[in-house]
Design an enzyme around this catalytic site. Sequence first.
Site: not given
Length: 499
Positions: A173, A226, A281
């Site tokens: 996904k 996140s 990140c």
Amino acid sequence: MKTVNHWIGGKTVEGASGNYGPVTDPATGEVTTQVALASAEEVDAAVQVAKEAFETWGQSSLAARTKVLFAYRALLDAHRDAIAELITAEHGKVHSDALGEVARGLEIVELACGITTQLKGELSTSVSNRVDVSSIRQPLGVVAGITPFNFPAMVPMWMFPLAVACGNTFILKPSEKDPSASNKLAELMSEAGLPAGVLNVVHGDKVAVDALLAHPDIAAVSFVGSTPIARHIHTTASANGKRVQALGGAKNHMLVLPDADLDAAADAAVSAAYGSAGERCMAISAVVAVGSIADTLVEKIRERAEKIKIGPGNDPASEMGPLITAAHRDKVASYVKGAAAQGADVILDGTGYSVEGKENGHWIGLSLLDNVKTDSDAYRDEIFGPVLCVLRTETYEEGVALINASPFGNGTAIFTRDGGAARRFQLEIQAGMVGVNVPIPVPVGYHSFGGWKDSLFGDHHIYGNDGIHFYTRGKVVTTRWPDPSDAPAGVDLGFPRNH
């Protein structure tokens, strides 16, 4: 308008929910594509296809799996420019950066090509009288990956090549903001000979994610995103009995000691803070300058940052592209606009930047904030944009204490010429990945990637040995074959004797 549909059972499957999400060109702000958003029923249909495929793929030989993976590696290499163009069109990063993303994903495909040695078991013979014990690893079944917008090719390739190499089937996904690269990866996997249903791509939003987390036939979930979402993924999927690796956010620090090569440190800070528009990140978002070098270091960073060329990702002259959406651009800008009121010195303010002729693009320039306080929003939050904060300490000890006080522990770096200080730092710092004069310490494919504290939820890091262990489970087999000359052993209710 182009429509991105699902990839299920080795073919394109049109969305049935009637719901679609917009995909924009970040350089123009124009909606260029719509992506189908799956319902829970569509997710279930994909899982059932993957479940059926596992019945044969999970029993397939290692030779059959590696044959597909070697062919896949060749196809990815041949199509890397096409994949990079899809990334640039929907994410906005410059073409060279997109090519680098594909190359880093290829590292994990190459690791998967060598799965035959990684899945070797263990054998102890004659642990007791004619008793042997062996340990083996077997696939889990259907597993899922939920991946972020910032690396639409690399992060999926951190997951599904290892998962299918280990014998699992996979539901991907991807982010609905830049979905096309994932479909291309799946199409090439099919072209390489992967049986239908082993790798499936289901596009969607929270509805699809929640369906994956609750589905009883999904054994494990991998996630990168996140920290708030990573925590939710870990909590929800674990409560539903699934194995989970959920990689969260970061506030990566770079400690610069007084003896460091300041030109090298400034080059590294600019590259690591502003590359991919800060949407990494592993971006360095906080430089901790120790002692008297702070003024000089800030000036060197400013000089370099002012020269960065910002423009469309498909322009070879561009070094940095736009941000993914207008809403994200505005959020990033808000941290810069509020920085002075919270005590920072705004050395560079990139919030007014625009590109002539493409004024509706999601543009923002480079921002540099000095004397940032640890209680300010710009420091506490993961901004995920081209904003670099500089903090100052008097000593190495203060710098380490400042970094270790952060709730994040993804990556960190030290710049110094002192080997003793570097050795001490790598042992004392509370982070999962450490660079010594390396600003972005992303491990190579055969080591594992992952942070500490609020940057990782779950026991396993991603790819490398941790990734292989995540996608398999151990089994121990104790075997005794009687010798033809053995007399009947008789009944013994005691513990088995090993001596």
